[in-house]
Design an enzyme around this catalytic site. Structure first.
Site: not given
Ligand code: BG6
Length: 502
Positions: A255, A197
């Protein structure tokens, strides 16, 4: 100050030709993520020339049927299909079963394809299959000679492993050991799509390419840190996987841990994958271990029936495929500490949950209040301290909040936010997270992947908590229910409230 971007001078302009072999090609991940990512790279002219893609799975299909199956799925979508046929000419399909003979045939087929298409023996093997097959496929590839790299010029072999990488420390160690029987660490790419990201990658640039934040990025100036990955969706159709995973394995081991280490790590000595991974590993090593006496540092929850945006929502236990007495957590709040000089006694609140009111992913850096009582005399106790937010969703943005005086004769202070949103400043085609990791794998760059030691350290930290939560007699006491569409269980609300702006 010049406003032109300064770009990586090392980035190779030309990618080496290669073949991407996708195992699990008839599955959802391939059609939903991998092929669209590869196609989007193709239409942006980011694919190597030449390239081939070979889909493999147990379903019987030929090349044409494979291409048609994928295309049929995209006809209803908004995908720009103008160059699909040109792309699809590079798509091939081989039915496969997971045994030695089948993999030897695959090896022969790939050699022949190399000759025909000049992909020079460079291969990426992508395991888009259920995790129990990772070790099986890696072994069969190794036995068929497909993990070997040829030394004369070209012919590299790389393997991409999706998450979950193991389900605890022991299984992760075993999986690493199996992979290493045939593949060297440089050949292994363990995916964490959060690392691809844009704002997540920008965290390191923000911290280490600007000199103004680093001097205050420590316990003297920071009150607490929040890492939040709130999800509006429930478990959907993934109960089979989620029931054996739960939020800790699904979101925390990978994550949230990555977001935590990027926020907390020391500057690496240079910006190479290994130097960055070394610093990341140090942070995970410094995490204060959980122990039952410190049980208050974790709160687990599971959504019950509720509603959101006026829509009724069923509870987790009523979802299809979920046991009616399931104790799988769908929410967790962890308060963790990093026992090093920089972060001593600064709480890091990690929060993730399904069926919360909205999707929000962000890192919150809460600075300490000003030290003197200068304004308190006039304004009382409610002076807001500075807050920095690195947001990944809904916007990719960085926001810094500070106090300003409102215009006028009386002294009124008001928090204002300085906002940088990616989409406002950077237009044009961007690569999605999957495309980004595939591209990096083609370049052989490990920056956005987990290294062996990081994965194992992360499991080592989580293992005692998982044991406590899963084997423990008091599991039903650990688990707090929260109505779907609310911000998690009652005991977590105060901390959640600290991190949300509403
Ligand atoms: C996946 C998890 O890895 O990440 C899912 O398995 C979760 O349960 C997803 O929904 C969240 O990713 P993102 O990019 O939507 O924040």
């Amino acid at each position: 100050m010049p406003s032109q971007p300064i770009c990586d001078l090392r980035t190779a302009d030309v990618l080496e030709p290669c073949t991407i072999v996708i195992f699990g090609a008839s599955g959802d991940l391939t059609s939903r993520k991998l092929i669209p990512a590869l196609y989007s790279m193709f239409i942006q002219d980011r694919m190597p020339t030449p390239f081939t893609i070979v889909g493999c799975s147990r379903t019987n299909m030929n090349d044409e049927e494979f291409r048609e199956k994928l295309l049929a799925g995209y006809r209803e979508t908004e995908m720009d299909l103008t160059r699909w046929h040109e792309f699809a000419a590079n798509l091939h399909y081989r039915p496969i079963i997971y045994d030695t003979a089948s993999f030897q045939q695959l090896a022969a087929y790939l050699r022949q394809l190399d000759q025909e298409t000049q992909t020079k023996g460079n291969r990426i093997f992508d395991l888009s299959v259920p995790p129990r097959l990772y070790a099986v496929i890696a072994t069969l590839l190794g036995q068929a000679g497909l993990a070997e790299e040829q030394n004369h010029g070209n012919g590299w072999a790389r393997i991409i492993v999706e998450k979950p990488f193991g389900r605890d420390l022991q299984s992760a160690i075993e999986l690493n050991a199996t992979l290493h029987q045939y593949f060297q660490e440089e050949q292994i790419f363990r995916i964490d799509h959060y690392l691809a990201k844009e704002t997540v990658q920008n965290t390191l640039i923000f911290r280490f390419a600007n000199s103004i934040f680093e001097p205050i990025w420590n316990r003297n100036h920071i009150d607490f840190v929040g890492v939040v990955a709130a999800e509006e969706l429930g478990v959907g159709s993934r109960a089979g996987y989620y029931e054996t995973s739960g939020v800790l394995r699904d979101m925390f081991q990978n994550h949230l841990m990555q977001l935590l280490v990027l926020t907390a790590m020391e500057p690496p000595w240079n910006f190479t994958a290994d130097a960055v991974q070394d610093e990341k590993a140090k942070v995970i090593r410094s995490l204060r271990q959980f122990s039952s006496e410190q049980g208050s540092r974790i709160c687990l929850g599971q959504y019950s029936a509720g509603s959101n945006h006026g829509e009724p929502l069923i509870g987790y236990r009523s979802e299809q495929g979920v046991k009616p007495d399931s104790l799988t957590p769908t929410f967790a709040l962890m308060e963790v500490y990093i026992d090093n000089w920089r972060w001593h006694n600064v709480p890091f609140y990690l929060i993730s949950g399904k069926r919360l009111p909205r999707k929000e992913t962000k890192i919150v850096i809460q600075f300490k209040e000003v030290p003197t009582r200068l304004f308190r005399e006039i304004l009382g106790e409610t002076i807001h301290a500075n807050r920095l937010i690195i947001e990944t969703y809904p916007d990719e943005a960085i926001r810094l909040t500070f106090l300003t005086k409102t215009p006028g004769t009386s002294i009124c202070l008001r928090p204002m936010t300085m906002d940088f949103a990616y989409r406002e400043h950077y237009k044009g085609a961007t690569l999605d997270a999957y495309a980004r990791v595939l591209l990096d794998c083609m370049e052989g760059d490990h920056m956005l992947f987990w290294r062996e030691d990081g994965i194992e350290l992360s499991w080592a930290f989580l293992d005692p908590i998982l044991r406590e939560c899963e084997e423990c007699r008091a599991n039903d006491q650990h688990l707090h229910f929260y109505p779907a569409g609310t911000w998690g269980p009652e005991p977590a609300r105060k901390t959640v409230g600290l991190l949300l702006d509403d």
